[in-house]
Motif scaffolding. Structure first.
Motif, PDB file in Angstrom:
ATOM      1  N   MET A   1      54.791  61.036  59.961  1.00  0.00           N
ATOM      2  CA  MET A   1      54.411  61.101  58.532  1.00  0.00           C
ATOM      3  C   MET A   1      53.055  60.443  58.346  1.00  0.00           C
ATOM      4  O   MET A   1      52.811  59.322  58.825  1.00  0.00           O
ATOM      5  N   THR A   2      52.140  61.118  57.677  1.00  0.00           N
ATOM      6  CA  THR A   2      50.806  60.588  57.452  1.00  0.00           C
ATOM      7  C   THR A   2      50.842  59.479  56.399  1.00  0.00           C
ATOM      8  O   THR A   2      51.421  59.642  55.326  1.00  0.00           O
ATOM      9  N   LYS A   3      50.228  58.359  56.727  1.00  0.00           N
ATOM     10  CA  LYS A   3      50.177  57.243  55.794  1.00  0.00           C
ATOM     11  C   LYS A   3      49.245  57.584  54.639  1.00  0.00           C
ATOM     12  O   LYS A   3      48.129  58.053  54.856  1.00  0.00           O
ATOM     13  N   PRO A   4      49.654  57.353  53.394  1.00  0.00           N
ATOM     14  CA  PRO A   4      48.778  57.668  52.255  1.00  0.00           C
ATOM     15  C   PRO A   4      47.523  56.805  52.257  1.00  0.00           C
ATOM     16  O   PRO A   4      47.538  55.650  52.695  1.00  0.00           O
ATOM     17  N   VAL A   5      46.429  57.367  51.777  1.00  0.00           N
ATOM     18  CA  VAL A   5      45.169  56.638  51.700  1.00  0.00           C
ATOM     19  C   VAL A   5      45.250  55.625  50.562  1.00  0.00           C
ATOM     20  O   VAL A   5      45.615  55.972  49.432  1.00  0.00           O
ATOM     21  N   LYS A   6      44.930  54.396  50.853  1.00  0.00           N
ATOM     22  CA  LYS A   6      44.969  53.337  49.843  1.00  0.00           C
ATOM     23  C   LYS A   6      43.685  53.338  49.019  1.00  0.00           C
ATOM     24  O   LYS A   6      42.599  53.597  49.535  1.00  0.00           O
ATOM     25  N   GLN A   7      43.826  53.020  47.752  1.00  0.00           N
ATOM     26  CA  GLN A   7      42.672  52.810  46.899  1.00  0.00           C
ATOM     27  C   GLN A   7      42.224  51.351  47.019  1.00  0.00           C
ATOM     28  O   GLN A   7      43.044  50.427  46.985  1.00  0.00           O
ATOM     29  N   ILE A   8      40.943  51.151  47.168  1.00  0.00           N
ATOM     30  CA  ILE A   8      40.381  49.818  47.375  1.00  0.00           C
ATOM     31  C   ILE A   8      40.217  49.095  46.040  1.00  0.00           C
ATOM     32  O   ILE A   8      39.780  49.682  45.052  1.00  0.00           O
ATOM     33  N   HIS A   9      40.584  47.822  46.024  1.00  0.00           N
ATOM     34  CA  HIS A   9      40.344  46.972  44.862  1.00  0.00           C
ATOM     35  C   HIS A   9      39.124  46.100  45.132  1.00  0.00           C
ATOM     36  O   HIS A   9      39.015  45.483  46.189  1.00  0.00           O
ATOM     37  N   LEU A  10      38.200  46.053  44.183  1.00  0.00           N
ATOM     38  CA  LEU A  10      36.999  45.232  44.306  1.00  0.00           C
ATOM     39  C   LEU A  10      36.882  44.298  43.102  1.00  0.00           C
ATOM     40  O   LEU A  10      37.178  44.681  41.968  1.00  0.00           O
ATOM     41  N   ALA A  11      36.481  43.081  43.384  1.00  0.00           N
ATOM     42  CA  ALA A  11      36.237  42.100  42.328  1.00  0.00           C
ATOM     43  C   ALA A  11      35.015  41.283  42.731  1.00  0.00           C
ATOM     44  O   ALA A  11      34.500  41.409  43.841  1.00  0.00           O
ATOM     45  N   ALA A  12      34.541  40.450  41.820  1.00  0.00           N
ATOM     46  CA  ALA A  12      33.344  39.658  42.083  1.00  0.00           C
ATOM     47  C   ALA A  12      33.564  38.216  41.658  1.00  0.00           C
ATOM     48  O   ALA A  12      34.136  37.942  40.602  1.00  0.00           O
ATOM     49  N   HIS A  13      33.134  37.297  42.504  1.00  0.00           N
ATOM     50  CA  HIS A  13      33.251  35.867  42.240  1.00  0.00           C
ATOM     51  C   HIS A  13      31.879  35.307  41.892  1.00  0.00           C
ATOM     52  O   HIS A  13      30.938  35.430  42.683  1.00  0.00           O
ATOM     53  N   PHE A  14      31.755  34.731  40.704  1.00  0.00           N
ATOM     54  CA  PHE A  14      30.538  34.027  40.316  1.00  0.00           C
ATOM     55  C   PHE A  14      30.587  32.668  41.007  1.00  0.00           C
ATOM     56  O   PHE A  14      31.352  31.799  40.611  1.00  0.00           O
ATOM     57  N   PRO A  15      29.801  32.472  42.078  1.00  0.00           N
ATOM     58  CA  PRO A  15      29.965  31.262  42.893  1.00  0.00           C
ATOM     59  C   PRO A  15      29.567  30.012  42.142  1.00  0.00           C
ATOM     60  O   PRO A  15      28.680  30.023  41.293  1.00  0.00           O
ATOM     61  N   GLY A  16      30.260  28.920  42.472  1.00  0.00           N
ATOM     62  CA  GLY A  16      29.955  27.684  41.784  1.00  0.00           C
ATOM     63  C   GLY A  16      29.999  26.469  42.671  1.00  0.00           C
ATOM     64  O   GLY A  16      28.966  25.904  43.017  1.00  0.00           O
ATOM     65  N   VAL A  17      31.173  26.066  43.091  1.00  0.00           N
ATOM     66  CA  VAL A  17      31.342  24.754  43.726  1.00  0.00           C
ATOM     67  C   VAL A  17      31.222  24.851  45.242  1.00  0.00           C
ATOM     68  O   VAL A  17      32.121  24.515  45.982  1.00  0.00           O
ATOM     69  N   ASN A  18      30.090  25.319  45.733  1.00  0.00           N
ATOM     70  CA  ASN A  18      29.857  25.407  47.166  1.00  0.00           C
ATOM     71  C   ASN A  18      28.367  25.646  47.414  1.00  0.00           C
ATOM     72  O   ASN A  18      27.571  25.659  46.484  1.00  0.00           O
ATOM     73  N   ASN A  19      28.030  25.815  48.689  1.00  0.00           N
ATOM     74  CA  ASN A  19      26.619  26.051  49.016  1.00  0.00           C
ATOM     75  C   ASN A  19      26.362  27.518  49.329  1.00  0.00           C
ATOM     76  O   ASN A  19      25.416  27.850  50.031  1.00  0.00           O
ATOM     77  N   THR A  20      27.196  28.410  48.786  1.00  0.00           N
ATOM     78  CA  THR A  20      26.999  29.838  49.023  1.00  0.00           C
ATOM     79  C   THR A  20      25.640  30.307  48.497  1.00  0.00           C
ATOM     80  O   THR A  20      24.916  31.050  49.152  1.00  0.00           O
ATOM     81  N   THR A  21      25.305  29.867  47.296  1.00  0.00           N
ATOM     82  CA  THR A  21      24.068  30.322  46.673  1.00  0.00           C
ATOM     83  C   THR A  21      22.850  29.832  47.449  1.00  0.00           C
ATOM     84  O   THR A  21      22.769  28.653  47.811  1.00  0.00           O
ATOM     85  N   VAL A  22      21.913  30.731  47.691  1.00  0.00           N
ATOM     86  CA  VAL A  22      20.631  30.362  48.293  1.00  0.00           C
ATOM     87  C   VAL A  22      19.681  30.001  47.153  1.00  0.00           C
ATOM     88  O   VAL A  22      19.023  30.856  46.563  1.00  0.00           O
ATOM     89  N   TRP A  23      19.645  28.717  46.827  1.00  0.00           N
ATOM     90  CA  TRP A  23      18.886  28.270  45.665  1.00  0.00           C
ATOM     91  C   TRP A  23      17.394  28.485  45.849  1.00  0.00           C
ATOM     92  O   TRP A  23      16.648  28.618  44.864  1.00  0.00           O
ATOM     93  N   SER A  24      16.934  28.510  47.102  1.00  0.00           N
ATOM     94  CA  SER A  24      15.498  28.665  47.353  1.00  0.00           C
ATOM     95  C   SER A  24      15.005  30.087  47.129  1.00  0.00           C
ATOM     96  O   SER A  24      13.796  30.333  47.079  1.00  0.00           O
TER      97      SER A  24
END
Length: 454
Positions: free
Chosen positions: A1-24
Protein backbone atom coordinates in the motif's frame (compact mmCIF):
# COMPACT_ATOMS: atom_id res chain seq x y z
CA UNK A 1 0.00 0.00 0.00
CA UNK A 2 1.41 3.39 -0.99
CA UNK A 3 1.92 5.74 1.93
CA UNK A 4 -0.06 8.98 1.49
CA UNK A 5 1.94 12.14 0.87
CA UNK A 6 2.06 14.31 3.98
CA UNK A 7 1.40 18.02 3.88
CA UNK A 8 4.23 20.04 5.41
CA UNK A 9 3.60 22.42 8.29
CA UNK A 10 5.75 25.57 8.41
CA UNK A 11 6.02 28.17 11.14
CA UNK A 12 8.43 30.96 12.03
CA UNK A 13 10.16 31.82 15.30
CA UNK A 14 11.00 35.46 16.00
CA UNK A 15 14.33 34.81 17.77
CA UNK A 16 15.00 36.41 21.09
CA UNK A 17 16.86 34.83 23.98
CA UNK A 18 19.91 33.43 22.19
CA UNK A 19 22.77 34.32 19.87
CA UNK A 20 21.01 33.15 16.71
CA UNK A 21 20.71 36.67 15.35
CA UNK A 22 23.75 38.00 13.51
CA UNK A 23 23.66 41.48 14.99
CA UNK A 24 26.59 42.65 12.85
CA UNK A 25 24.61 42.13 9.65
CA UNK A 26 23.51 45.52 8.23
CA UNK A 27 20.02 44.06 7.70
CA UNK A 28 19.65 43.20 11.39
CA UNK A 29 16.93 45.35 12.94
CA UNK A 30 15.31 46.04 16.27
CA UNK A 31 13.86 43.29 18.45
CA UNK A 32 11.61 45.72 20.29
CA UNK A 33 10.17 48.08 17.66
CA UNK A 34 6.74 46.98 16.51
CA UNK A 35 7.68 47.42 12.86
CA UNK A 36 10.08 44.46 13.19
CA UNK A 37 7.32 42.18 14.45
CA UNK A 38 4.98 43.39 11.70
CA UNK A 39 7.52 42.72 8.93
CA UNK A 40 8.25 39.26 10.29
CA UNK A 41 4.61 38.26 10.80
CA UNK A 42 3.47 39.54 7.42
CA UNK A 43 6.30 37.68 5.67
CA UNK A 44 5.19 34.46 7.40
CA UNK A 45 1.59 35.08 6.38
CA UNK A 46 2.64 35.83 2.80
CA UNK A 47 4.30 32.41 2.82
CA UNK A 48 1.04 30.83 4.11
CA UNK A 49 2.79 29.63 7.28
CA UNK A 50 0.70 28.07 10.03
CA UNK A 51 1.87 30.42 12.76
CA UNK A 52 4.61 32.62 14.17
CA UNK A 53 6.06 31.92 17.58
CA UNK A 54 7.38 34.13 20.37
CA UNK A 55 9.50 32.71 23.17
CA UNK A 56 9.62 34.52 26.48
CA UNK A 57 11.98 34.56 29.45
CA UNK A 58 10.91 35.66 32.92
CA UNK A 59 14.26 37.04 34.03
CA UNK A 60 17.31 38.51 32.35
CA UNK A 61 19.99 35.85 32.41
CA UNK A 62 23.37 36.59 33.95
CA UNK A 63 26.98 35.52 33.60
CA UNK A 64 29.54 36.36 36.28
CA UNK A 65 26.96 38.65 37.88
CA UNK A 66 26.37 40.71 34.74
CA UNK A 67 23.47 40.65 32.29
CA UNK A 68 24.28 38.04 29.67
CA UNK A 69 25.12 40.22 26.69
CA UNK A 70 23.76 37.86 24.02
CA UNK A 71 20.22 38.14 25.33
CA UNK A 72 17.70 40.62 23.98
CA UNK A 73 17.11 43.13 26.76
CA UNK A 74 13.73 44.82 26.97
CA UNK A 75 11.70 42.38 24.89
CA UNK A 76 8.03 43.47 24.96
CA UNK A 77 5.42 41.33 26.70
CA UNK A 78 4.30 38.38 24.58
CA UNK A 79 0.54 38.95 24.91
CA UNK A 80 0.89 42.62 24.01
CA UNK A 81 2.87 41.85 20.85
CA UNK A 82 0.56 39.03 19.72
CA UNK A 83 -2.59 41.07 20.32
CA UNK A 84 -1.14 43.92 18.28
CA UNK A 85 -0.16 41.52 15.48
CA UNK A 86 -3.72 40.21 15.37
CA UNK A 87 -4.70 43.59 13.92
CA UNK A 88 -2.16 43.51 11.06
CA UNK A 89 -2.55 39.87 10.00
CA UNK A 90 -5.59 37.90 8.86
CA UNK A 91 -4.78 34.17 8.93
CA UNK A 92 -1.41 33.65 10.63
CA UNK A 93 -1.53 31.75 13.92
CA UNK A 94 -0.15 33.62 16.96
CA UNK A 95 1.75 31.44 19.41
CA UNK A 96 3.22 32.61 22.71
CA UNK A 97 5.25 30.97 25.47
CA UNK A 98 3.57 31.50 28.82
CA UNK A 99 4.91 29.96 32.02
CA UNK A 100 2.85 27.62 34.22
CA UNK A 101 5.14 27.78 37.26
CA UNK A 102 4.78 31.44 38.23
CA UNK A 103 1.42 32.41 36.69
CA UNK A 104 -2.18 31.63 37.65
CA UNK A 105 -4.75 29.72 35.55
CA UNK A 106 -7.45 32.39 35.65
CA UNK A 107 -5.30 35.23 34.33
CA UNK A 108 -3.59 33.12 31.65
CA UNK A 109 -6.89 31.59 30.46
CA UNK A 110 -8.45 35.05 30.30
CA UNK A 111 -5.56 36.43 28.24
CA UNK A 112 -5.55 33.53 25.77
CA UNK A 113 -9.33 33.50 25.41
CA UNK A 114 -9.19 37.24 24.72
CA UNK A 115 -6.41 36.78 22.15
CA UNK A 116 -8.41 34.03 20.44
CA UNK A 117 -11.40 36.37 20.16
CA UNK A 118 -9.33 39.33 18.95
CA UNK A 119 -7.63 37.21 16.29
CA UNK A 120 -10.76 35.31 15.19
CA UNK A 121 -9.37 31.98 16.36
CA UNK A 122 -5.60 32.12 15.84
CA UNK A 123 -4.22 31.85 19.39
CA UNK A 124 -1.84 29.16 20.64
CA UNK A 125 -0.16 28.63 24.00
CA UNK A 126 3.28 27.09 24.47
CA UNK A 127 3.04 25.72 28.00
CA UNK A 128 6.42 25.78 29.75
CA UNK A 129 7.77 25.42 33.28
CA UNK A 130 10.57 27.20 35.15
CA UNK A 131 13.25 25.12 36.79
CA UNK A 132 15.37 27.44 38.93
CA UNK A 133 15.19 29.59 42.03
CA UNK A 134 17.01 32.37 40.15
CA UNK A 135 13.93 32.95 37.99
CA UNK A 136 11.67 32.50 41.01
CA UNK A 137 13.25 35.47 42.76
CA UNK A 138 11.24 37.73 40.43
CA UNK A 139 7.98 36.38 41.88
CA UNK A 140 6.17 36.42 45.18
CA UNK A 141 6.29 32.64 45.54
CA UNK A 142 9.99 32.45 44.75
CA UNK A 143 11.88 29.20 44.96
CA UNK A 144 11.54 26.46 42.38
CA UNK A 145 9.97 23.05 41.89
CA UNK A 146 11.61 19.70 41.24
CA UNK A 147 11.01 18.34 37.74
CA UNK A 148 8.19 15.94 38.69
CA UNK A 149 6.46 18.70 40.68
CA UNK A 150 6.88 21.21 37.85
CA UNK A 151 5.13 18.92 35.40
CA UNK A 152 2.50 17.98 37.97
CA UNK A 153 1.71 21.67 38.43
CA UNK A 154 1.78 22.24 34.65
CA UNK A 155 -0.69 19.40 34.07
CA UNK A 156 -2.93 20.74 36.82
CA UNK A 157 -2.56 24.29 35.48
CA UNK A 158 -3.66 23.19 32.02
CA UNK A 159 -6.66 21.25 33.38
CA UNK A 160 -7.67 24.28 35.42
CA UNK A 161 -7.36 26.52 32.37
CA UNK A 162 -9.47 24.08 30.34
CA UNK A 163 -12.16 24.22 33.01
CA UNK A 164 -12.28 27.97 32.43
CA UNK A 165 -12.29 27.74 28.62
CA UNK A 166 -15.07 25.14 28.85
CA UNK A 167 -17.20 27.10 31.29
CA UNK A 168 -19.08 28.62 28.36
CA UNK A 169 -20.85 26.40 25.86
CA UNK A 170 -21.02 29.14 23.23
CA UNK A 171 -24.81 29.43 23.08
CA UNK A 172 -25.50 31.40 26.28
CA UNK A 173 -25.25 34.80 24.59
CA UNK A 174 -28.48 36.14 23.09
CA UNK A 175 -28.59 39.32 21.02
CA UNK A 176 -31.68 41.45 21.48
CA UNK A 177 -32.09 44.77 19.68
CA UNK A 178 -33.86 46.42 22.58
CA UNK A 179 -32.08 44.87 25.54
CA UNK A 180 -28.68 44.44 23.97
CA UNK A 181 -26.58 41.32 24.54
CA UNK A 182 -27.51 39.24 27.60
CA UNK A 183 -27.05 35.75 29.01
CA UNK A 184 -29.70 33.08 28.66
CA UNK A 185 -27.97 30.51 30.89
CA UNK A 186 -27.39 31.18 34.59
CA UNK A 187 -24.47 28.70 34.56
CA UNK A 188 -22.49 30.75 32.03
CA UNK A 189 -18.86 30.96 33.05
CA UNK A 190 -19.28 28.85 36.19
CA UNK A 191 -16.16 26.89 37.06
CA UNK A 192 -14.81 24.90 39.97
CA UNK A 193 -11.39 23.28 40.12
CA UNK A 194 -9.72 21.82 43.19
CA UNK A 195 -6.57 19.75 43.62
CA UNK A 196 -3.23 19.94 45.44
CA UNK A 197 -2.08 22.86 43.28
CA UNK A 198 -5.18 25.02 42.79
CA UNK A 199 -8.36 25.68 44.73
CA UNK A 200 -10.42 27.99 42.54
CA UNK A 201 -14.09 28.52 41.75
CA UNK A 202 -16.25 31.31 40.40
CA UNK A 203 -17.23 32.63 36.98
CA UNK A 204 -15.03 33.08 33.95
CA UNK A 205 -15.81 36.39 32.27
CA UNK A 206 -14.70 35.66 28.69
CA UNK A 207 -17.20 33.77 26.47
CA UNK A 208 -16.08 30.66 24.62
CA UNK A 209 -13.65 31.69 21.91
CA UNK A 210 -13.64 30.74 18.20
CA UNK A 211 -11.33 27.73 18.69
CA UNK A 212 -12.99 26.63 21.93
CA UNK A 213 -9.61 26.97 23.54
CA UNK A 214 -6.17 27.85 22.16
CA UNK A 215 -3.95 25.31 20.44
CA UNK A 216 -1.61 23.84 23.05
CA UNK A 217 2.12 23.50 22.41
CA UNK A 218 4.76 21.88 24.61
CA UNK A 219 8.54 22.13 24.39
CA UNK A 220 10.03 19.76 26.99
CA UNK A 221 12.35 16.95 25.92
CA UNK A 222 12.53 14.98 29.17
CA UNK A 223 10.47 11.86 29.69
CA UNK A 224 8.02 13.93 31.75
CA UNK A 225 7.85 16.50 28.96
CA UNK A 226 7.18 13.90 26.27
CA UNK A 227 4.48 12.27 28.37
CA UNK A 228 2.85 15.64 29.06
CA UNK A 229 2.80 16.37 25.32
CA UNK A 230 1.29 12.97 24.49
CA UNK A 231 -1.44 13.48 27.07
CA UNK A 232 -2.37 17.11 26.57
CA UNK A 233 -0.61 18.95 23.72
CA UNK A 234 -1.66 19.57 20.13
CA UNK A 235 1.95 20.04 19.00
CA UNK A 236 5.40 19.60 20.47
CA UNK A 237 8.51 21.57 19.65
CA UNK A 238 11.50 19.34 19.02
CA UNK A 239 15.25 19.94 18.81
CA UNK A 240 15.78 16.86 16.63
CA UNK A 241 16.01 18.10 13.05
CA UNK A 242 18.10 15.30 11.54
CA UNK A 243 16.80 12.07 10.03
CA UNK A 244 17.81 9.41 12.57
CA UNK A 245 17.30 11.51 15.72
CA UNK A 246 14.10 12.99 14.31
CA UNK A 247 12.64 9.58 13.49
CA UNK A 248 13.50 8.27 16.95
CA UNK A 249 11.84 11.23 18.68
CA UNK A 250 8.85 11.08 16.33
CA UNK A 251 8.29 7.36 16.96
CA UNK A 252 8.72 7.73 20.72
CA UNK A 253 6.29 10.60 21.24
CA UNK A 254 3.68 9.39 18.73
CA UNK A 255 3.93 5.93 20.32
CA UNK A 256 2.71 7.35 23.63
CA UNK A 257 -0.57 8.70 22.22
CA UNK A 258 -2.59 5.47 22.20
CA UNK A 259 -2.63 5.17 25.98
CA UNK A 260 -4.49 8.50 26.07
CA UNK A 261 -6.96 7.47 23.37
CA UNK A 262 -5.36 9.73 20.78
CA UNK A 263 -4.46 9.19 17.11
CA UNK A 264 -1.08 9.96 15.53
CA UNK A 265 -2.48 12.96 13.67
CA UNK A 266 -3.69 14.60 16.88
CA UNK A 267 -0.16 15.63 17.89
CA UNK A 268 2.19 17.43 15.50
CA UNK A 269 5.98 17.28 15.93
CA UNK A 270 7.73 20.45 14.80
CA UNK A 271 11.50 20.85 15.23
CA UNK A 272 13.11 24.26 15.21
CA UNK A 273 15.34 24.69 12.17
CA UNK A 274 17.79 27.22 10.80
CA UNK A 275 18.46 27.73 7.11
CA UNK A 276 21.01 29.38 4.83
CA UNK A 277 20.24 29.88 1.15
CA UNK A 278 22.53 30.52 -1.79
CA UNK A 279 22.25 30.43 -5.56
CA UNK A 280 24.23 27.16 -5.42
CA UNK A 281 24.93 24.63 -2.69
CA UNK A 282 28.59 25.72 -2.62
CA UNK A 283 27.68 29.38 -2.21
CA UNK A 284 25.25 28.52 0.59
CA UNK A 285 27.95 26.51 2.39
CA UNK A 286 30.32 29.49 2.24
CA UNK A 287 27.62 31.81 3.58
CA UNK A 288 26.73 29.34 6.33
CA UNK A 289 30.35 29.24 7.51
CA UNK A 290 30.46 33.02 7.72
CA UNK A 291 27.15 33.05 9.60
CA UNK A 292 28.48 30.65 12.23
CA UNK A 293 31.62 32.72 12.69
CA UNK A 294 29.46 35.83 13.15
CA UNK A 295 27.24 34.02 15.65
CA UNK A 296 30.23 32.80 17.68
CA UNK A 297 32.68 35.66 18.00
CA UNK A 298 35.82 35.15 20.12
CA UNK A 299 34.05 36.75 23.09
CA UNK A 300 30.98 34.57 22.56
CA UNK A 301 33.15 31.45 22.46
CA UNK A 302 34.54 32.30 25.89
CA UNK A 303 31.02 32.87 27.24
CA UNK A 304 29.94 29.40 26.11
CA UNK A 305 33.16 27.87 27.47
CA UNK A 306 32.57 29.41 30.90
CA UNK A 307 29.04 27.99 31.03
CA UNK A 308 30.38 24.43 30.89
CA UNK A 309 33.60 24.98 32.86
CA UNK A 310 31.72 26.96 35.58
CA UNK A 311 34.73 29.20 36.13
CA UNK A 312 36.07 32.55 34.96
CA UNK A 313 37.96 32.01 31.70
CA UNK A 314 38.17 35.64 30.56
CA UNK A 315 41.96 35.29 30.15
CA UNK A 316 41.66 32.18 27.99
CA UNK A 317 42.78 32.47 24.35
CA UNK A 318 39.81 31.64 22.06
CA UNK A 319 42.25 30.86 19.27
CA UNK A 320 44.17 28.40 21.42
CA UNK A 321 43.37 24.90 22.73
CA UNK A 322 40.70 24.11 25.31
CA UNK A 323 41.55 24.65 29.00
CA UNK A 324 43.64 21.95 30.65
CA UNK A 325 41.81 22.39 33.97
CA UNK A 326 38.55 20.53 34.46
CA UNK A 327 35.12 22.13 34.94
CA UNK A 328 33.99 22.89 38.46
CA UNK A 329 31.29 20.33 39.29
CA UNK A 330 28.26 21.34 41.32
CA UNK A 331 25.94 24.33 41.29
CA UNK A 332 26.71 26.62 38.38
CA UNK A 333 27.73 29.95 39.84
CA UNK A 334 28.99 31.49 36.59
CA UNK A 335 25.76 31.48 34.56
CA UNK A 336 22.29 32.06 35.98
CA UNK A 337 19.02 31.40 34.18
CA UNK A 338 20.41 29.52 31.18
CA UNK A 339 18.76 26.19 30.40
CA UNK A 340 21.91 25.01 28.61
CA UNK A 341 23.80 25.01 31.92
CA UNK A 342 21.66 22.28 33.44
CA UNK A 343 21.77 20.19 30.27
CA UNK A 344 25.39 19.27 31.06
CA UNK A 345 24.67 16.73 33.79
CA UNK A 346 28.27 15.47 33.70
CA UNK A 347 30.42 18.53 32.85
CA UNK A 348 33.74 16.67 33.04
CA UNK A 349 32.52 13.99 30.61
CA UNK A 350 31.33 16.69 28.19
CA UNK A 351 34.65 18.54 28.51
CA UNK A 352 36.52 15.35 27.69
CA UNK A 353 34.31 14.80 24.64
CA UNK A 354 35.09 18.34 23.48
CA UNK A 355 38.81 17.78 24.02
CA UNK A 356 38.77 14.59 22.01
CA UNK A 357 36.90 16.28 19.17
CA UNK A 358 39.23 19.29 19.20
CA UNK A 359 42.30 17.06 19.13
CA UNK A 360 40.97 14.78 16.40
CA UNK A 361 39.96 17.69 14.15
CA UNK A 362 42.72 20.11 15.19
CA UNK A 363 40.23 22.75 16.34
CA UNK A 364 40.86 25.88 18.37
CA UNK A 365 38.55 26.76 21.25
CA UNK A 366 36.46 29.06 19.08
CA UNK A 367 36.32 26.57 16.20
CA UNK A 368 35.20 23.86 18.64
CA UNK A 369 32.48 26.08 20.11
CA UNK A 370 31.27 26.87 16.58
CA UNK A 371 30.91 23.12 16.01
CA UNK A 372 29.20 22.11 19.24
CA UNK A 373 26.86 25.01 20.04
CA UNK A 374 24.75 25.08 16.92
CA UNK A 375 23.64 23.18 13.89
CA UNK A 376 22.49 24.64 10.61
CA UNK A 377 19.69 22.37 9.49
CA UNK A 378 19.15 23.41 5.89
CA UNK A 379 22.01 24.79 3.82
CA UNK A 380 21.90 24.92 0.04
CA UNK A 381 20.12 26.26 -2.99
CA UNK A 382 16.35 26.71 -2.70
CA UNK A 383 15.83 23.42 -4.56
CA UNK A 384 18.16 21.55 -2.20
CA UNK A 385 16.50 23.00 0.90
CA UNK A 386 13.00 22.22 -0.40
CA UNK A 387 14.04 18.63 -1.10
CA UNK A 388 15.63 18.23 2.34
CA UNK A 389 12.57 19.53 4.16
CA UNK A 390 10.20 17.33 2.19
CA UNK A 391 12.39 14.26 2.66
CA UNK A 392 12.44 14.61 6.46
CA UNK A 393 8.69 15.14 6.68
CA UNK A 394 7.80 12.25 4.37
CA UNK A 395 10.24 10.01 6.30
CA UNK A 396 8.41 10.75 9.58
CA UNK A 397 11.28 12.65 11.15
CA UNK A 398 8.85 15.52 11.70
CA UNK A 399 5.51 16.97 10.60
CA UNK A 400 7.13 20.23 9.56
CA UNK A 401 9.54 22.85 10.87
CA UNK A 402 9.64 26.08 12.85
CA UNK A 403 12.12 28.24 10.96
CA UNK A 404 14.56 30.48 12.82
CA UNK A 405 16.28 33.00 10.52
CA UNK A 406 19.66 34.46 11.47
CA UNK A 407 18.64 37.98 10.47
CA UNK A 408 15.61 39.72 11.97
CA UNK A 409 13.17 40.90 10.76
CA UNK A 410 13.87 40.32 7.04
CA UNK A 411 15.64 36.97 7.24
CA UNK A 412 12.46 34.99 6.54
CA UNK A 413 11.85 36.73 3.20
CA UNK A 414 14.24 34.65 1.03
CA UNK A 415 12.69 31.41 2.26
CA UNK A 416 9.18 32.65 1.54
CA UNK A 417 10.13 33.93 -1.91
CA UNK A 418 12.34 31.05 -3.08
CA UNK A 419 11.63 27.83 -1.14
CA UNK A 420 7.89 28.01 -0.49
CA UNK A 421 7.00 28.12 -4.23
CA UNK A 422 9.04 24.94 -4.79
CA UNK A 423 7.20 23.13 -2.00
CA UNK A 424 3.89 24.32 -3.47
CA UNK A 425 4.91 22.99 -6.89
CA UNK A 426 5.54 19.60 -5.29
CA UNK A 427 2.02 19.64 -3.86
CA UNK A 428 3.27 19.24 -0.28
CA UNK A 429 2.47 22.75 0.96
CA UNK A 430 -0.67 24.83 0.67
CA UNK A 431 -1.07 27.42 -2.08
CA UNK A 432 -3.48 29.34 0.14
CA UNK A 433 -5.15 29.05 3.52
CA UNK A 434 -8.13 26.71 3.43
CA UNK A 435 -9.54 27.83 6.77
CA UNK A 436 -9.56 30.79 9.10
CA UNK A 437 -8.36 29.44 12.47
CA UNK A 438 -5.04 27.99 13.55
CA UNK A 439 -6.76 24.67 14.19
CA UNK A 440 -7.83 24.73 10.54
CA UNK A 441 -4.22 25.27 9.44
CA UNK A 442 -2.94 22.43 11.64
CA UNK A 443 -5.72 20.00 10.77
CA UNK A 444 -6.97 19.87 14.37
CA UNK A 445 -10.62 19.62 15.33
CA UNK A 446 -12.15 21.94 17.91
CA UNK A 447 -11.81 20.15 21.26
CA UNK A 448 -14.88 18.81 22.99
CA UNK A 449 -15.98 20.49 26.19
CA UNK A 450 -14.98 18.27 29.08
CA UNK A 451 -14.58 20.36 32.19
CA UNK A 452 -17.69 22.45 32.67
CA UNK A 453 -18.93 22.73 36.26
CA UNK A 454 -22.46 21.54 36.92
Amino acid sequence: MTKPVKQIHLAAHFPGVNNTTVWSDPASGSHIEFSSFVHFAQAAERGKFDFMFLAEGLRLREQKGLIYDLDVVGRPDTFTVLAALAAVTDRLGLTGTINSTFNEPYEVARQFASLDHLSDGRAAWNVVTSWDAFTGENFRRGGYLAEDQRYSRAESFLRAAHSLFDSWSGDEIVADKERGVFLSDSRAGAFSYHDQHFDISGRFNVPRSPQGRPVIFQAGDSDHGREFAAAAADAIFSRYGTLADGQAFYADVKGRLAKYGRRHDQLLILPAATFVLGDTDAEAADIAHQVRLAQVSPATAIKFLEQLWNRDLSDHDPDGPLPTVDPIVGENTIAKGRASVRMHRDPIAVANEWRAKAEAENLTTRELIVEVTGRQNFVGSPATVAESINHLVQADASDGFILVPHVTPSGLDPFVDKVVPLLQERGVFRADYAGTTLRDHLGLAEPARRFRAS
